[in-house]
Design an enzyme around this catalytic site. Sequence first.
Site, PDB file in Angstrom:
ATOM      1  N   CYS A 151       0.823  -1.207   0.000  1.00 16.07           N
ATOM      2  CA  CYS A 151       0.000   0.000   0.000  1.00 16.07           C
ATOM      3  C   CYS A 151       0.862   1.263   0.000  1.00 16.07           C
ATOM      4  O   CYS A 151       1.596   1.522   0.955  1.00 16.07           O
ATOM      5  CB  CYS A 151      -0.907  -0.044   1.229  1.00 16.07           C
ATOM      6  SG  CYS A 151      -1.773   1.485   1.601  1.00 16.07           S
ATOM      7  N   CYS A 186       0.118   3.714   2.822  1.00 14.81           N
ATOM      8  CA  CYS A 186       0.625   3.139   4.079  1.00 14.81           C
ATOM      9  C   CYS A 186       2.112   3.437   4.233  1.00 14.81           C
ATOM     10  O   CYS A 186       2.574   3.775   5.329  1.00 14.81           O
ATOM     11  CB  CYS A 186       0.412   1.626   4.119  1.00 14.81           C
ATOM     12  SG  CYS A 186      -1.319   1.122   4.101  1.00 14.81           S
TER      13      CYS A 186
END
Length: 144
Positions: A67, A70
């Site tokens: 991600c 993230c």
Amino acid sequence: MSRHIVCPACATVNRVPEDRPALAARCGRCKERLFRGEPIELDAAGFERHLTRSDLPLLVDFWAAWCGPCRMMAPVFAATAKALEPRLRFAKLDTEAVPEVAARYGVRSIPTLILFKDGRAVARTTGAMPQAQLEAWIAQALAA
């Protein structure tokens, strides 16, 4: 009066007197520092232990290695942990490695931050944000 604090290294529950400086506290079992100024990595068992056996609020970053947001949020989360520990415990939970915990809390987008207090979720937010915004969100959530 004392607080129960779970050791990030060995998961032992430690009783730390409230009048003792928390940053200096060490685990009675493994002698590691109870606060390192960085997020800890949790698996399912570690999550349950920190959630149910610690008197500290627990802020969990639900994330995944693939991600992009993230990865953008990781240094912000780490810097905020350094700034705000020992007021609360900062932890990261990989949704790919521990999908059952993410599913239990309805995590559908990542990064998702959930603040737990007294064993229950009290606030959540999704998406990357700058440190000042994260600190304001935490302060507001803890005050509620």
